[in-house]
Design a protein around this motif. Structure first.
Motif, short mmCIF file in Angstrom:
data_model
loop_
_atom_site.label_atom_id
_atom_site.label_comp_id
_atom_site.label_asym_id
_atom_site.label_seq_id
_atom_site.Cartn_x
_atom_site.Cartn_y
_atom_site.Cartn_z
N ASN A 263 1.02 -1.25 -0.13
CA ASN A 263 0.33 0.16 0.23
C ASN A 263 0.97 1.76 0.14
N PHE A 264 2.23 1.20 0.05
CA PHE A 264 3.43 2.29 0.19
C PHE A 264 3.90 2.47 -1.16
N ASP A 265 3.97 3.85 -1.56
CA ASP A 265 4.57 4.68 -2.53
C ASP A 265 6.12 4.98 -2.18
N VAL A 266 6.00 6.37 -2.01
CA VAL A 266 7.05 6.82 -1.99
C VAL A 266 7.11 7.23 0.37
N VAL A 267 7.63 6.92 0.97
CA VAL A 267 8.07 6.83 2.66
C VAL A 267 9.06 7.58 3.23
N VAL A 268 8.44 8.84 3.65
CA VAL A 268 9.68 10.19 4.74
C VAL A 268 9.82 10.09 5.63
N ALA A 269 10.54 10.12 6.27
CA ALA A 269 10.96 10.23 7.45
C ALA A 269 12.29 10.23 8.54
N SER A 270 11.55 10.95 9.59
CA SER A 270 13.19 11.61 10.39
C SER A 270 14.99 10.59 10.37
N ASN A 271 16.17 11.17 10.58
CA ASN A 271 17.17 10.58 10.43
C ASN A 271 17.29 8.70 11.02
N LEU A 272 16.49 8.98 12.33
CA LEU A 272 16.41 8.12 12.86
C LEU A 272 15.53 6.99 12.44
N GLN A 273 14.02 7.58 12.38
CA GLN A 273 13.24 6.40 12.24
C GLN A 273 13.17 6.20 10.67
N GLY A 274 13.60 6.78 9.98
CA GLY A 274 13.95 6.21 8.64
C GLY A 274 15.13 5.05 8.07
N ASP A 275 16.28 4.95 9.26
CA ASP A 275 17.33 4.29 9.81
C ASP A 275 16.92 3.19 9.74
N ILE A 276 15.56 3.00 11.18
CA ILE A 276 14.72 1.42 10.71
C ILE A 276 13.73 1.39 10.05
N LEU A 277 13.09 2.20 9.32
CA LEU A 277 12.47 2.31 7.92
C LEU A 277 12.71 0.92 7.36
N THR A 278 14.13 1.56 6.21
CA THR A 278 14.49 1.74 5.91
C THR A 278 15.23 -0.26 5.22
N ASP A 279 15.77 -0.13 6.69
CA ASP A 279 16.53 -1.87 7.22
C ASP A 279 14.80 -2.62 7.20
N LEU A 280 13.43 -2.39 7.84
CA LEU A 280 12.47 -3.56 7.14
C LEU A 280 12.89 -3.27 6.15
N ALA A 281 12.41 -2.45 5.48
CA ALA A 281 12.31 -1.90 4.22
C ALA A 281 12.73 -3.26 3.00
N ALA A 282 13.80 -2.93 3.53
CA ALA A 282 14.68 -4.16 2.76
C ALA A 282 14.92 -5.95 2.88
N VAL A 283 13.94 -5.55 3.96
CA VAL A 283 13.48 -7.59 4.75
C VAL A 283 12.98 -7.58 3.98
N LEU A 284 11.97 -6.77 3.63
CA LEU A 284 10.67 -7.47 2.71
C LEU A 284 11.26 -7.14 1.35
N SER A 285 11.83 -6.73 0.76
CA SER A 285 12.11 -7.14 -0.64
C SER A 285 13.79 -7.47 -1.23
N GLY A 286 13.63 -8.66 -0.30
CA GLY A 286 14.53 -9.58 -0.19
C GLY A 286 15.56 -9.66 1.00
N GLY A 287 15.87 -8.99 1.71
CA GLY A 287 16.72 -8.64 2.38
C GLY A 287 18.40 -8.45 2.44
N MET A 288 18.50 -7.81 2.99
CA MET A 288 19.99 -7.11 3.28
C MET A 288 21.02 -7.22 1.64
#
Length: 384
Positions: A263-288
């Protein structure tokens, strides 16, 4: 004739040199094949190796040395491994990873951009078949916020110790990262339309749009910067009526990344919160191991932007030749695309060739255990 683009290559720690070796081999292949105006120089810092010899992770004038380059290609920083060696030269994370923050801030790389798309062959961690449609871009504010390194420790080591860690948010940085998110949303919609693969998102007032931006904060608890982000988001969104918008608190965003990431397209977040979300997104797209990342300064091309895979130094497999270079090669393709943004068609062609070769290799061999050198060789054969 295009100008020569210069790349500073910093292999770093752990598996960094292994995956960088494969990236260099691919760059060499592309340069020879397409006669690219491209050159690079390799630096042995920042790294534990450099610190062990010189007592510092990188030279005092490191940023001055890097400033003349068009891009920085970084392998990994962190524990050098192997974990089986208890006597290895090991630094605290706050020391070994400090160069990342120094380079990001020193070159004002205010955008951290991490795409999350589930490509054929990548591991699908979510059982829901709709996970195949994951295709989001997480944009992290990279210059301030929670990572400004302002604070200190009073009476360290004592029972009365006090540690302070300040967060700093400015309206200027807030506006530019949010506006960048909207511009990327529009660009993604245009690309999807051109490819005949449009997406539909519903606005709060019931309209349908082909793109979307989600703002992530924790404004219910972190009120001051959360409210500023919210107000800036509303003001800028009014300039983009063709883009759907919504807001998520960071804890709810983490839940929905797992529950319904399609359901997501572009996500904008702060430095720390974006740091956490990007790692989670990486796993959802196949892993680090398949996730690229880049730190960009879109405002000033005289400053080098930095490109690094999302994964770390993987000390458990360092030195064994087992490191998968897929994320590094996707990152290298993204770097070439960035360098081609001034209209260099040959560099854009090189970026496409490398990306398509890596994607094809992933589709053909996803899930197989192969040596890093074997993967790199297979990708180079496809590039021919």
């Amino acid at each position: 004739m295009s100008t020569t683009k210069r790349i500073a290559i910093t292999p770093g720690d752990g598996i960094g040199p292994e995956v960088i070796d494969q990236a260099i081999a691919c760059l060499q292949h592309l340069r020879d094949q397409l006669l690219l105006n491209l050159e690079w120089e390799t630096f042995d810092w920042p790294s534990h190796r450099w610190h062990e010899k010189h007592g510092e992770v990188m030279p005092v004038n490191a940023l001055d040395q890097l400033r003349s380059f068009d891009a920085i290609l970084l392998g990994a920083l962190g524990d050098p491994g192997p974990l089986s060696d208890p006597t290895r030269h090991l630094l605290p994370d706050s020391v070994s990873l400090a160069p990342l923050l120094q380079m990001r801030k020193g070159f004002d790389q205010w955008v951290c951009e991490r795409p999350a798309r589930l490509l054929p062959g990548a591991r699908q961690f979510l059982a829901d078949d709709r996970a195949k449609a994951i295709d989001m871009l997480v944009i992290r504010e990279n210059s301030e916020g929670e990572y400004v390194a302002q604070g200190g420790r009073l009476r360290p080591g004592s029972p009365d110790e006090v540690a302070t860690q300040m967060e700093v948010f400015t309206r200027r940085a807030t506006d530019r990262i949010i506006r960048y998110g909207f511009e990327q949303a529009r660009a993604r919609a245009t690309t999807r339309s051109h490819d005949g693969k449009p997406r539909q998102f519903t606005t709060l007032d019931g309209r349908t749009c082909e793109s979307q931006v989600c703002l992530v904060t924790k404004r219910n608890a972190l009120r001051y910067w959360g409210d500023m982000y919210t107000e800036a988001f509303a003001a800028i969104a009014a300039e983009y009526p063709d883009v759907a918008t919504h807001h998520e608190l960071v804890d709810a965003a983490c839940m929905k990344f797992v529950q319904c990431p399609w359901n997501f397209d572009v996500v904008v977040a702060s430095n720390l919160q974006g740091d956490i979300l990007t790692d989670l997104a990486a796993v959802l797209s196949g892993g680090m191991g398949v996730a690229p990342s880049c730190n960009l300064n879109p405002d000033d091309r005289s400053m080098p932007s930095m490109f690094e895979p999302t994964h770390g130094s993987a000390p458990d497999i360092a030195g064994q030749g087992l490191a998968d270079p897929t994320a590094m090669l996707f990152t290298t393709a993204r770097m070439l695309q960035w360098l081609a943004d001034d209209g260099d068609e040959m560099l854009q062609q090189a970026a496409d060739i490398l990306y398509n070769a890596v994607a094809a290799d992933l589709a053909a061999h996803g899930g197989e255990r192969r040596k890093g050198a074997e993967i790199g060789q297979a990708v180079r054969l496809r590039m021919k």
